[in-house]
Write an enzyme that holds these catalytic residues in place. Structure first.
Site, short mmCIF file in Angstrom:
data_model
loop_
_atom_site.label_atom_id
_atom_site.label_comp_id
_atom_site.label_asym_id
_atom_site.label_seq_id
_atom_site.Cartn_x
_atom_site.Cartn_y
_atom_site.Cartn_z
N ARG A 1 -5.55 -5.49 -20.40
CA ARG A 1 -5.85 -6.57 -19.45
C ARG A 1 -5.44 -6.18 -18.03
NH1 ARG A 1 -6.62 -11.54 -21.20
NH2 ARG A 1 -7.55 -11.70 -19.14
N LEU B 1 1.92 3.30 -8.33
CA LEU B 1 3.24 2.67 -8.49
C LEU B 1 3.19 1.17 -8.20
CD1 LEU B 1 6.24 3.17 -9.12
CD2 LEU B 1 6.59 3.71 -6.70
N ARG C 1 -14.90 6.73 -32.92
CA ARG C 1 -16.28 7.03 -33.33
C ARG C 1 -16.36 8.51 -33.68
NH1 ARG C 1 -20.60 5.45 -29.01
NH2 ARG C 1 -21.93 5.67 -30.83
N GLU D 1 -9.33 6.34 -23.92
CA GLU D 1 -8.77 6.08 -25.25
C GLU D 1 -9.32 7.04 -26.29
OE1 GLU D 1 -9.27 2.01 -26.55
OE2 GLU D 1 -7.96 2.29 -28.29
N THR E 1 0.80 -1.24 0.00
CA THR E 1 0.00 0.00 0.00
C THR E 1 0.84 1.29 0.00
OG1 THR E 1 -0.41 -0.41 2.35
CG2 THR E 1 -2.22 -0.87 0.85
N ARG F 1 -14.40 1.93 -39.15
CA ARG F 1 -13.14 1.48 -38.53
C ARG F 1 -13.03 -0.03 -38.46
NH1 ARG F 1 -14.17 2.68 -32.09
NH2 ARG F 1 -16.33 2.03 -32.07
N ARG G 1 -6.15 -4.31 -15.28
CA ARG G 1 -7.39 -3.62 -14.93
C ARG G 1 -7.24 -2.54 -13.89
NH1 ARG G 1 -9.60 -9.29 -13.34
NH2 ARG G 1 -7.38 -9.41 -12.88
N HIS H 1 3.63 -4.08 -10.97
CA HIS H 1 3.04 -5.37 -11.36
C HIS H 1 3.03 -5.48 -12.90
CE1 HIS H 1 0.53 -8.93 -11.08
NE2 HIS H 1 -0.39 -8.37 -11.85
N ARG I 1 5.44 -7.30 -18.03
CA ARG I 1 5.62 -6.87 -19.42
C ARG I 1 7.04 -6.45 -19.76
NH1 ARG I 1 1.23 -9.24 -21.70
NH2 ARG I 1 -0.66 -8.67 -20.58
C1 FAD Z 1 3.46 -13.46 -20.81
C2 FAD Z 1 1.99 -13.31 -20.68
C3 FAD Z 1 1.12 -14.15 -21.38
C4 FAD Z 1 -0.27 -14.01 -21.28
N1 FAD Z 1 -1.10 -14.84 -22.00
C5 FAD Z 1 -2.44 -14.69 -21.92
C6 FAD Z 1 -3.34 -15.50 -22.67
O1 FAD Z 1 -2.92 -16.37 -23.42
N2 FAD Z 1 -4.68 -15.28 -22.57
C7 FAD Z 1 -5.20 -14.32 -21.74
O2 FAD Z 1 -6.42 -14.17 -21.67
N3 FAD Z 1 -4.37 -13.53 -21.01
C8 FAD Z 1 -3.03 -13.68 -21.08
N4 FAD Z 1 -2.20 -12.86 -20.35
C9 FAD Z 1 -2.80 -11.81 -19.51
C10 FAD Z 1 -2.78 -12.21 -18.03
O3 FAD Z 1 -3.51 -13.39 -17.78
C11 FAD Z 1 -3.37 -11.06 -17.17
O4 FAD Z 1 -4.69 -10.83 -17.57
C12 FAD Z 1 -2.60 -9.77 -17.33
O5 FAD Z 1 -1.22 -10.02 -17.20
C13 FAD Z 1 -3.04 -8.78 -16.26
O6 FAD Z 1 -2.61 -9.25 -15.02
P1 FAD Z 1 -3.44 -8.97 -13.69
O7 FAD Z 1 -4.85 -9.46 -13.81
O8 FAD Z 1 -2.62 -9.53 -12.57
O9 FAD Z 1 -3.38 -7.37 -13.65
P2 FAD Z 1 -4.44 -6.33 -13.12
O10 FAD Z 1 -5.71 -6.44 -13.86
O11 FAD Z 1 -3.76 -4.99 -13.10
O12 FAD Z 1 -4.71 -6.78 -11.66
C14 FAD Z 1 -3.69 -6.67 -10.65
C15 FAD Z 1 -4.09 -7.57 -9.51
O13 FAD Z 1 -5.30 -7.06 -8.94
C16 FAD Z 1 -6.14 -8.14 -8.56
N5 FAD Z 1 -7.40 -8.04 -9.32
C17 FAD Z 1 -7.69 -7.15 -10.29
N6 FAD Z 1 -8.94 -7.31 -10.73
C18 FAD Z 1 -9.44 -8.34 -10.02
C19 FAD Z 1 -10.70 -9.01 -10.01
N7 FAD Z 1 -11.71 -8.65 -10.80
N8 FAD Z 1 -10.86 -10.04 -9.16
C20 FAD Z 1 -9.87 -10.43 -8.35
N9 FAD Z 1 -8.66 -9.86 -8.30
C21 FAD Z 1 -8.45 -8.82 -9.13
C22 FAD Z 1 -5.37 -9.43 -8.86
O14 FAD Z 1 -4.64 -9.81 -7.72
C23 FAD Z 1 -4.41 -9.01 -9.93
O15 FAD Z 1 -3.24 -9.80 -10.02
C24 FAD Z 1 -0.82 -13.00 -20.43
C25 FAD Z 1 0.05 -12.17 -19.72
C26 FAD Z 1 1.42 -12.30 -19.84
C27 FAD Z 1 2.33 -11.36 -19.07
#
Ligand code: FAD
Length: 303
Positions: free
Chosen positions: A112, A213, A124, A120, A89, A196, A114, A218, A223
């Site tokens: 991804r 941060l 449109r 963005e 935190t 588009r 989130r 993360h 990445r």
């Molecule tokens: C090398 C690589 C390959 C990948 N390949 C694929 C693939 O083939 N297909 C695919 O779909 N994705 C793929 N991904 C995406 C991956 O699965 C994650 O969606 C992405 O890296 C985002 O990570 P995150 O959810 O931890 O991040 P964030 O969304 O930033 O979340 C950070 C953390 O917050 C928590 N969190 C956020 N939202 C929620 C929620 N709703 N519920 C519970 N906890 C939450 C979790 O602890 C999470 O780790 C890939 C990623 C990488 C790096």
């Protein structure tokens, strides 16, 4: 070209304006403010704003009335402790806002993550520019034979030339049709939100992306890693350079514990202990699967 002359003039004007503040500022990141750092052939990252510095992390951890700083070494030690023990935190007290221009297929991976705030460019409302990511010849790689989710050597010869030609021709044709469909010269003109849909995934989009941060680290851990696709990794690498100048102590701890460090399972740790006593441990005697053992060897043997 990532930035036009008009856009550069806007950036210069913004950099020309200064104002006094009582807020914490960091000279390292001030030099990056608003400037575009080129990424790929037409992309960039720009720092639009930031909040906090290394001391803000300590200030929050100590819930202090002043800056939170005791001494530079003391602060660095505290930041390393927080990072080592996953006390996340305090890192959330720092935030950064970036303007990113990136190909749509990279944006799909990026979005991804989130735990950020995104706005963005609207295709449109606005017309997308004729800008497509075309890989440099050395980045035009063949499918990896060992990793289904990766690439191998660069394509060569006639195949490389043909692939490049397809990428360029397809993008040009799709954009020509896009322009023709939205045109209102002697026709009604298709809505931009519909036109588009024929554009390829290597067209560039743009967004403002704000993240704290902790969540930025993360993102960077995933990445800026060798397993990430090259086209998103170069953005992560560019952001790393900025973060290094913004919060050097926090970035140093992140680099050491997360980018450079490794997490070991209970079985893996047990193997390390056995190896330290001189025992020859093999995959068969490790209790690990072949995949786990390969990754474990990658950590302990190449370190
Ligand atoms: C090398 C690589 C390959 C990948 N390949 C694929 C693939 O083939 N297909 C695919 O779909 N994705 C793929 N991904 C995406 C991956 O699965 C994650 O969606 C992405 O890296 C985002 O990570 P995150 O959810 O931890 O991040 P964030 O969304 O930033 O979340 C950070 C953390 O917050 C928590 N969190 C956020 N939202 C929620 C929620 N709703 N519920 C519970 N906890 C939450 C979790 O602890 C999470 O780790 C890939 C990623 C990488 C790096």
């Amino acid at each position: 070209m990532p930035i036009t002359q008009d856009q550069q003039a806007e950036i210069d004007a913004q950099r020309g304006q200064t104002s006094q503040t009582l807020r914490a500022t960091v000279s390292g990141i001030e030099q990056h403010l608003y400037k575009a750092h080129d990424v790929l052939d037409h992309g960039f990252i720009r720092v639009i704003d930031y909040m906090g510095d290394d001391s803000a992390i300590c200030q929050a951890a100590r819930v202090s009335y002043g800056k939170g700083t005791k001494s530079v070494q003391n602060d660095e030690g505290l930041i390393r402790y927080l990072m080592r023990h996953w006390h996340s935190t305090p890192f959330e007290m720092c935030e950064i806002k970036l303007h990113v221009k990136l190909p749509v297929f990279v944006a799909r991976q990026w979005i991804r993550h989130r735990t950020a705030n995104v706005n963005e460019y609207s295709a449109r409302y606005s017309i997308l520019d004729r800008e497509f990511y075309i890989p440099a010849p050395e980045d035009l790689a063949a499918q990896s034979v060992v990793n289904n989710q990766g690439r191998g050597e660069a394509l060569s010869g006639e195949e490389a030339q043909r692939v490049l030609r397809y990428l360029q021709d397809d993008a040009t044709r799709a954009y020509d049709h896009y322009e023709e469909m939205i045109s209102q010269d002697d026709q009604q003109g298709l809505a931009r939100e519909l036109a588009r849909m024929n554009l390829p995934a290597n067209i560039y989009t743009q967004w403002y992306w704000k993240v704290d941060l902790h969540n930025l680290f993360h993102f960077l851990r995933l990445r800026a890693d060798a397993h990430a696709q090259y086209e998103i990794r170069v953005y992560a690498d560019a952001i790393c350079e900025v973060v290094k100048d913004w919060v050097p102590a926090a970035y140093g701890a992140f680099e050491d514990y997360r980018l450079g460090g490794a997490q070991l399972s209970g079985k893996a740790l047990d193997c390390v202990k056995r190896m330290l006593t001189g025992e020859v441990v093999t995959q068969e005697t490790s209790g690990m699967s072949k995949g786990e053992w390969r990754e474990f060897e990658g950590v302990v043997r190449n370190a």
